[in-house]
Design an enzyme around this catalytic site. Sequence first.
Site, PDB file in Angstrom:
ATOM      1  N   GLY A  25       0.775  -1.235   0.000  1.00  0.00           N
ATOM      2  CA  GLY A  25       0.000   0.000   0.000  1.00  0.00           C
ATOM      3  C   GLY A  25       0.804   1.283   0.000  1.00  0.00           C
ATOM      4  O   GLY A  25       0.328   2.329  -0.430  1.00  0.00           O
ATOM      5  N   ASP A  76       0.553   3.358   4.171  1.00  0.00           N
ATOM      6  CA  ASP A  76      -0.542   4.078   3.526  1.00  0.00           C
ATOM      7  C   ASP A  76      -1.560   4.576   4.540  1.00  0.00           C
ATOM      8  O   ASP A  76      -2.063   5.685   4.444  1.00  0.00           O
ATOM      9  CB  ASP A  76      -1.226   3.174   2.471  1.00  0.00           C
ATOM     10  CG  ASP A  76      -1.586   1.786   2.998  1.00  0.00           C
ATOM     11  OD1 ASP A  76      -1.351   1.504   4.203  1.00  0.00           O
ATOM     12  OD2 ASP A  76      -2.099   0.971   2.215  1.00  0.00           O
ATOM     13  N   ASP A 118      -4.861   2.342  10.814  1.00  0.00           N
ATOM     14  CA  ASP A 118      -6.235   1.944  11.116  1.00  0.00           C
ATOM     15  C   ASP A 118      -6.282   1.545  12.590  1.00  0.00           C
ATOM     16  O   ASP A 118      -6.411   2.398  13.465  1.00  0.00           O
ATOM     17  CB  ASP A 118      -6.637   0.816  10.156  1.00  0.00           C
ATOM     18  CG  ASP A 118      -8.102   0.434  10.241  1.00  0.00           C
ATOM     19  OD1 ASP A 118      -8.854   1.102  10.978  1.00  0.00           O
ATOM     20  OD2 ASP A 118      -8.517  -0.541   9.596  1.00  0.00           O
ATOM     21  N   LYS A 139      -7.266   6.787  10.114  1.00  0.00           N
ATOM     22  CA  LYS A 139      -8.721   6.689  10.302  1.00  0.00           C
ATOM     23  C   LYS A 139      -9.109   7.158  11.686  1.00  0.00           C
ATOM     24  O   LYS A 139      -8.488   6.776  12.673  1.00  0.00           O
ATOM     25  CB  LYS A 139      -9.170   5.233  10.129  1.00  0.00           C
ATOM     26  CG  LYS A 139      -9.449   4.871   8.695  1.00  0.00           C
ATOM     27  CD  LYS A 139     -10.170   3.536   8.600  1.00  0.00           C
ATOM     28  CE  LYS A 139     -10.039   3.019   7.193  1.00  0.00           C
ATOM     29  NZ  LYS A 139     -10.590   1.679   7.043  1.00  0.00           N
ATOM     30  N   PHE A 171     -13.952   2.244   4.375  1.00  0.00           N
ATOM     31  CA  PHE A 171     -12.926   1.481   3.669  1.00  0.00           C
ATOM     32  C   PHE A 171     -12.559   2.256   2.416  1.00  0.00           C
ATOM     33  O   PHE A 171     -13.410   2.519   1.564  1.00  0.00           O
ATOM     34  CB  PHE A 171     -13.400   0.071   3.320  1.00  0.00           C
ATOM     35  CG  PHE A 171     -12.264  -0.802   2.906  1.00  0.00           C
ATOM     36  CD1 PHE A 171     -11.505  -1.475   3.860  1.00  0.00           C
ATOM     37  CD2 PHE A 171     -11.918  -0.925   1.569  1.00  0.00           C
ATOM     38  CE1 PHE A 171     -10.418  -2.248   3.483  1.00  0.00           C
ATOM     39  CE2 PHE A 171     -10.838  -1.702   1.190  1.00  0.00           C
ATOM     40  CZ  PHE A 171     -10.091  -2.366   2.143  1.00  0.00           C
ATOM     41  N   ARG A 224      -5.315   0.264  -6.721  1.00  0.00           N
ATOM     42  CA  ARG A 224      -4.126   0.894  -6.140  1.00  0.00           C
ATOM     43  C   ARG A 224      -3.589   2.030  -7.001  1.00  0.00           C
ATOM     44  O   ARG A 224      -2.950   2.950  -6.511  1.00  0.00           O
ATOM     45  CB  ARG A 224      -2.996  -0.137  -6.012  1.00  0.00           C
ATOM     46  CG  ARG A 224      -3.215  -1.186  -4.946  1.00  0.00           C
ATOM     47  CD  ARG A 224      -1.902  -1.898  -4.677  1.00  0.00           C
ATOM     48  NE  ARG A 224      -2.084  -3.202  -4.064  1.00  0.00           N
ATOM     49  CZ  ARG A 224      -2.222  -3.391  -2.757  1.00  0.00           C
ATOM     50  NH1 ARG A 224      -2.210  -2.375  -1.940  1.00  0.00           N
ATOM     51  NH2 ARG A 224      -2.360  -4.617  -2.280  1.00  0.00           N
TER      52      ARG A 224
HETATM   53  P1  XMP Z   1      -3.851  -1.565  11.036  1.00  0.00           P
HETATM   54  O1  XMP Z   1      -5.239  -1.921  11.490  1.00  0.00           O
HETATM   55  O2  XMP Z   1      -2.853  -2.588  11.434  1.00  0.00           O
HETATM   56  O3  XMP Z   1      -4.008  -1.634   9.463  1.00  0.00           O
HETATM   57  O4  XMP Z   1      -3.480  -0.154  11.421  1.00  0.00           O
HETATM   58  C1  XMP Z   1      -3.124  -1.121   8.583  1.00  0.00           C
HETATM   59  C2  XMP Z   1      -3.282  -1.866   7.280  1.00  0.00           C
HETATM   60  O5  XMP Z   1      -4.632  -2.249   7.048  1.00  0.00           O
HETATM   61  C3  XMP Z   1      -5.010  -2.038   5.728  1.00  0.00           C
HETATM   62  N1  XMP Z   1      -6.180  -1.149   5.722  1.00  0.00           N
HETATM   63  C4  XMP Z   1      -6.800  -0.706   4.629  1.00  0.00           C
HETATM   64  N2  XMP Z   1      -6.564  -0.930   3.323  1.00  0.00           N
HETATM   65  N3  XMP Z   1      -8.371   0.462   2.752  1.00  0.00           N
HETATM   66  C5  XMP Z   1      -7.358  -0.331   2.394  1.00  0.00           C
HETATM   67  O6  XMP Z   1      -7.132  -0.514   1.204  1.00  0.00           O
HETATM   68  C6  XMP Z   1      -8.693   0.727   4.030  1.00  0.00           C
HETATM   69  O7  XMP Z   1      -9.620   1.471   4.305  1.00  0.00           O
HETATM   70  C7  XMP Z   1      -7.852   0.094   5.019  1.00  0.00           C
HETATM   71  N4  XMP Z   1      -7.856   0.136   6.365  1.00  0.00           N
HETATM   72  C8  XMP Z   1      -6.817  -0.645   6.747  1.00  0.00           C
HETATM   73  C9  XMP Z   1      -3.799  -1.435   5.067  1.00  0.00           C
HETATM   74  O8  XMP Z   1      -3.136  -2.472   4.379  1.00  0.00           O
HETATM   75  C10 XMP Z   1      -2.916  -0.946   6.159  1.00  0.00           C
HETATM   76  O9  XMP Z   1      -1.545  -1.046   5.852  1.00  0.00           O
END
Ligand code: XMP
Length: 175
Positions: free
Chosen positions: A38, A94, A97, A125, A146, A159
Site C-alpha cells: 500500500g 498508507d 487503522d 482513520k 474502507f 491501487r
Molecule cells: P492496522 O489496522 O494494522 O491496518 O493499522 C493497517 C493496514 O490495514 C489495511 N487497511 C486498509 N486498506 N483500505 C485499504 O485498502 C482501508 O480502508 C484500510 N484500512 C486498513 C492497510 O493495508 C494498512 O496497511
Amino acid sequence: MNILISAERIQERVRTMAAEISADYRDRPLTILGVLTGSLMFLADLVRHLDLPIRIGLVQASSYRGAATTPGELRIHPELLPDVRNRHVLLLDDILDTGRTLSRLAEHLRSLEVASLRIAVLCRKIGRQEVPLEPDYQGFEIPNEFVVGYGLDYNDEYRHLPFVAVLPQIESTQD
Ligand code: XMP
C-alpha cells in the site's frame, strides 16, 4: 466513487511532508522503509521531494484480506529488509487503522537496534485505533470508511488511482 482526497491535495501534502522530513533530518542519512504494498505510491512520490541522502527498503507485513476489518495474525517477512542496524529509519505506510501493523513493525525494527525510528502515514482513520501509536508525520485524517486508491486496494484493485476514494458497495461493512 466518492473521492475523499483529490490527487492535487495528496501531491501538495506529500510535498509539505517531504519538506518537514528534510528539515527534521537535515543532512543525516535516512533509510525509508515502505510497508508493501500500500505504501508504494506514497513512497515513490515522497522520496522524489526529499532533500537528503536516502536508502530505500521495503518490508512486507500482512494482516488484511480484502475488506476484512478484523486483523488476523500479522506476519513480517524480514528477507526484504535492508540492514537497518544503527540507521535512522522512517517507516512509511498508507494508512493507520487499528495501529497493529505499524506498532508490530516498530517493535520488530527496534529489536534490530535502529539508531532512530519515526513513522509516517498518508491517512489515519478516526476512531479505529486499538493500540497506542502516534505517527511522527501524518497526511490526512479520514472517517471510518474502507478507502481505496493511491496504493490502497480492495482485493488488489484500485491501487493505481491518483486519489483516495470510498468504495460505495462496501461502505456499510465498516462498523
Ligand atoms: P492496522 O489496522 O494494522 O491496518 O493499522 C493497517 C493496514 O490495514 C489495511 N487497511 C486498509 N486498506 N483500505 C485499504 O485498502 C482501508 O480502508 C484500510 N484500512 C486498513 C492497510 O493495508 C494498512 O496497511
